[in-house]
Write an enzyme that holds these catalytic residues in place. Structure first.
Site, PDB file in Angstrom:
ATOM      1  N   ASP A   1       0.810  -1.207   0.000  1.00 51.85           N
ATOM      2  CA  ASP A   1       0.000   0.000   0.000  1.00 51.85           C
ATOM      3  C   ASP A   1       0.852   1.269   0.000  1.00 51.85           C
ATOM      4  O   ASP A   1       0.678   2.133   0.853  1.00 51.85           O
ATOM      5  CB  ASP A   1      -0.918  -0.048   1.242  1.00 51.85           C
ATOM      6  CG  ASP A   1      -1.852   1.137   1.337  1.00 51.85           C
ATOM      7  OD1 ASP A   1      -2.351   1.591   0.296  1.00 51.85           O
ATOM      8  OD2 ASP A   1      -2.072   1.624   2.472  1.00 51.85           O
TER       9      ASP A   1
ATOM     10  N   GLU B   1       3.138  -8.503   7.129  1.00 53.07           N
ATOM     11  CA  GLU B   1       1.871  -9.130   6.758  1.00 53.07           C
ATOM     12  C   GLU B   1       2.000 -10.131   5.608  1.00 53.07           C
ATOM     13  O   GLU B   1       1.236 -10.052   4.625  1.00 53.07           O
ATOM     14  CB  GLU B   1       0.823  -8.066   6.426  1.00 53.07           C
ATOM     15  CG  GLU B   1       0.477  -7.186   7.603  1.00 53.07           C
ATOM     16  CD  GLU B   1      -0.650  -6.206   7.302  1.00 53.07           C
ATOM     17  OE1 GLU B   1      -1.167  -6.192   6.169  1.00 53.07           O
ATOM     18  OE2 GLU B   1      -1.039  -5.464   8.220  1.00 53.07           O
TER      19      GLU B   1
ATOM     20  N   TYR C   1      -6.823  -3.311  12.368  1.00 54.93           N
ATOM     21  CA  TYR C   1      -7.607  -2.128  11.987  1.00 54.93           C
ATOM     22  C   TYR C   1      -9.078  -2.343  12.333  1.00 54.93           C
ATOM     23  O   TYR C   1      -9.946  -2.266  11.468  1.00 54.93           O
ATOM     24  CB  TYR C   1      -7.398  -1.827  10.494  1.00 54.93           C
ATOM     25  CG  TYR C   1      -6.004  -1.312  10.219  1.00 54.93           C
ATOM     26  CD1 TYR C   1      -5.716   0.041  10.324  1.00 54.93           C
ATOM     27  CD2 TYR C   1      -4.965  -2.183   9.900  1.00 54.93           C
ATOM     28  CE1 TYR C   1      -4.428   0.524  10.100  1.00 54.93           C
ATOM     29  CE2 TYR C   1      -3.676  -1.707   9.676  1.00 54.93           C
ATOM     30  CZ  TYR C   1      -3.420  -0.357   9.783  1.00 54.93           C
ATOM     31  OH  TYR C   1      -2.150   0.122   9.572  1.00 54.93           O
TER      32      TYR C   1
ATOM     33  N   GLU D   1       0.856  -1.758  14.151  1.00 56.81           N
ATOM     34  CA  GLU D   1       0.083  -0.800  13.349  1.00 56.81           C
ATOM     35  C   GLU D   1      -1.326  -0.733  13.920  1.00 56.81           C
ATOM     36  O   GLU D   1      -1.882  -1.760  14.327  1.00 56.81           O
ATOM     37  CB  GLU D   1      -0.050  -1.227  11.877  1.00 56.81           C
ATOM     38  CG  GLU D   1       1.191  -1.076  11.048  1.00 56.81           C
ATOM     39  CD  GLU D   1       0.986  -1.493   9.589  1.00 56.81           C
ATOM     40  OE1 GLU D   1      -0.155  -1.394   9.079  1.00 56.81           O
ATOM     41  OE2 GLU D   1       1.971  -1.919   8.977  1.00 56.81           O
TER      42      GLU D   1
END
Ligand code: BDP
Length: 652
Positions: free
Chosen positions: A205, A446, A499, A535
């Site tokens: 990303d 990840e 998230y 994160e």
């Protein structure tokens, strides 16, 4: 390997390339009484090879003559990504070979003195590079974030009257075997796409910025020179221990003088052995920012190498004396618990893309200190050495990550990928091993670690990294999918990204406490290893507001942070050893329906202005620092909140 429309020059080259050999050192270039440095930053001639197969530069041997003689060139700044420099969308989104060229006048004495080695060094170029000097290939390198170099003395001495012409071809193509991986997809339906249409798919990303990203320079050493130094530090009571090894090249016998000096340049220990342990009485340890009143203390290790007649080479390495250890619930620096309250960053800014930029670097350090951040992770690739040197000096702790991001396709777990990944770790550890600020290696972000080959892949990778550096813990960063734990048995610290209320249950802030709690309990319950929330965050478009909070507003980002913080405050008393916000600043990504001109999860904008979340984080980090570290006396909490805020503003 890719080249659109053809067998691919890059593929052919890869087969014969000598990959990233690490049998020599990669000391940061520096001036000394025996070494000179000539920076080649500034404007280079530039051309993107837009031929259908991107191969014209090789077919017509653009490296054999001046680039301006084989076609049109434009000015291109170095260091910088080339993508955002012009108004041409086809250059911004270009995939394939681009060509850089610069002529250099080499000092006459470098040429005249056969006893001088002249080394050409590229701090980094993304992704695959080939370098020629006066038309002769001197090196090639795979990988976008690490330095490479070549000795070019004999070439420039061939014809001392001509300037030295340096040509660098750089290809940003990502394939299943590159790091990060990607794929090239051809669109052959001519009712939908023009002839030759292809796209570069990526599984990460951030924008795939390309070009020469870090300084290019020439430096000299004598023929016999200090090639590498490795330092490992420890301490016992008040005595610091600096275990060192020096490797010298170009001499069969070398006399060494190794001197460790304090900040005032007083000698505190010395030796004439090639390796040994220096003892430092009344040692001043290297401490993180906000953990000690004198953070980032550095000694200097001066290595002088001489023959019977005179000093040949001098190299001075900054040395911070500190230890790092991990227990099942703690991260210890100098045997004291260290709590990471920090950020994830990107090398990213307007116009420059990923190009090294001193004003930006210094601004970012000022912002991190303002925020009260004591650490960051080099998400998702190794950052410039210049940044790590700043971390050493300021006491900012670093989790040093390799470019293993977006490993999602099972074919990227094959032997060729693993071999390359191991080679990248070799290069990364070789470059960064002596930085006291680097306290942990991260081998990937990840990865699809639920896939069957992942266990062997990560076991091998992590063991290899520990073999390279037994003194630092190793991790890989997982996401909240518990099945992706196949590498977890081998790591020292569990790093989890999640998230909640963003990618999962969007808009439902109320799920955060329960889901985050479950996340921690599951990972700790299974592995009994300390955990870093590596994160968390939410996008916020600066200036967008709503109450009650809605996604993409500054208020929503605030609440996400606060809800995470509440859980961190419970768990940090147990086994959670850190929290790193995603992200320090907004950054550019590929275009897509979930990105509004880039990722907006920064607590600062891309132009480094604070969103509301920056103030929430600042308040928290200073409070944490006050609880867990040692602040200069006038910033001490408790005092009234106003005095506290005022005091730490003064302190900064
Ligand atoms: C995480 C990735 C990071 C992304 C972030 C996001 O590690 O690179 O930018 O998600 O989506 O999973 O904002």
């Amino acid at each position: 390997m890719f080249l659109p429309g053809g067998p691919g020059v890059l593929g052919a080259l890869c087969l014969c390339a000598v990959f990233n050999t690490v049998d020599s050192g990669m000391l940061f270039p520096q001036e000394s009484s025996s070494r000179e440095v000539k920076e080649l930053n500034g404007l280079w001639d530039f051309r993107a090879d837009k031929s259908p197969n991107r191969n014209q530069g090789f077919e017509r041997a653009w490296y054999k003559s001046r680039l301006a003689e084989t076609g049109p060139v434009i000015d291109m700044p170095v260091p910088a990504s080339y993508n955002d420099i012009t108004q041409d969308p086809s250059l911004r989104d270009f995939t394939g070979w681009v060509w850089y060229e610069r002529e250099v006048v080499v000092p006459a004495r470098w040429v005249a003195d056969e006893g001088t080695r002249v080394v050409l060094r590229v701090g980094s170029a993304h992704y695959y590079s080939i370098v020629w000097v006066n038309g002769v290939k001197v090196t090639e390198h795979e990988g976008g974030h690490l330095p490479f170099e070549a000795e070019i003395g004999s070439l420039i001495r061939k014809d001392p009257t001509t300037p030295c012409r340096i040509t660098i071809a750089v290809n940003n193509t990502l394939t299943l075997k590159t790091l990060p991986p990607g794929t090239i997809q051809y669109m052959s339906d001519r009712t939908k796409y023009p002839d030759g249409f292809f796209v570069q798919n990526i599984y990460f990303d951030f924008f795939n910025y390309a070009g020469i990203h870090r300084p290019v320079l020439l430096y000299t050493t004598p023929k016999a020179y200090v090639d590498d130094i490795t330092v490992v530090t420890d301490f016992l009571d008040n005595t610091g221990l600096v275990k060192y090894t020096v490797s010298v090249q170009g001499a069969t016998t070398a006399t060494l003088k190794v001197t460790l000096m304090d900040k005032d340049r007083h000698c505190v220990a010395s030796s004439s052995d090639q390796s040994g342990v220096l003892k430092v009485v009344d040692v001043k340890l290297w401490w993180p920012y906000l953990m000690h009143e004198n953070p980032g203390y550095l000694y200097s290790l001066e290595v002088r190498q001489s023959d019977e007649r005179s000093t040949q080479d001098v190299y001075t390495l900054p040395v911070g004396i500190r230890t790092v250890n991990v227990t099942s619930t703690q991260f210890l620096i100098n045997n004291k618990p260290f709590y990471f309250h920090g950020v994830n960053k990107h090398e990213d800014s307007d116009i420059r893309g990923k190009g090294l930029d001193w004003p930006l670097i210094v601004k970012d350090f000022n912002l991190m200190k303002w925020l009260g951040a004591n650490s960051f992770r080099t998400s998702h690739y190794p950052y410039a050495e210049e940044i790590l040197q700043m971390c050493d000096r300021h006491g900012i702790v670093v989790i040093d990550e390799c470019p293993g991001v977006g490993i999602k396709d099972i074919r990227s777990f094959g032997n060729a990928s693993l071999t390359h990944h191991l080679a990248v770790m070799d290069e990364l550890v070789r470059r960064d091993k002596n930085h006291p600020s680097v306290v942990m290696w991260s081998v990937a972000n990840e990865p699809a670690a639920e896939m069957p080959p992942a266990e062997y892949y990560f076991k091998t990778l992590i063991k290899h990294t520990k073999g390279l550096d037994p003194t630092r813990p190793v991790t890989y960063i997982t996401d909240s999918n518990y099945a992706r734990d196949k590498g977890a048995p081998y790591v020292d610290v569990i790093c989890v990204n999640s998230y909640f209320s963003w990618y999962h249950d969007p808009g439902h802030l109320e799920v955060i406490p329960i889901q985050l709690n479950t996340q921690f309990e599951n990972w700790y319950g299974k592995y009994h290893k300390p955990i870093i929330q590596s994160e968390y965050g939410a996008d916020a478009v600066p200036g967008l507001h709503s109450d009650p909070p809605m996604m993409f507003t500054e208020e929503y980002q605030n609440v996400v942070l606060q809800k995470y913080h509440d859980v961190f405050d419970q768990k940090r008393k147990q086994y959670v050893i850190g929290e790193l916000i995603w992200n320090f600043a907004d950054f550019m990504t590929a275009q897509g329906i979930t990105r509004v001109v880039g990722n907006k999860k920064g607590v600062f904008t891309r132009q480094r202005q604070p969103k509301a979340a920056a103030f929430i984080l600042k308040e928290r980090y200073w409070r944490l620092a006050n609880e867990t570290g040692i602040l200069p006396p006038w910033t001490k909490y408790p005092c009234s909140q106003r005095t506290f805020t005022y005091a730490h503003t003064l302190f900064l």
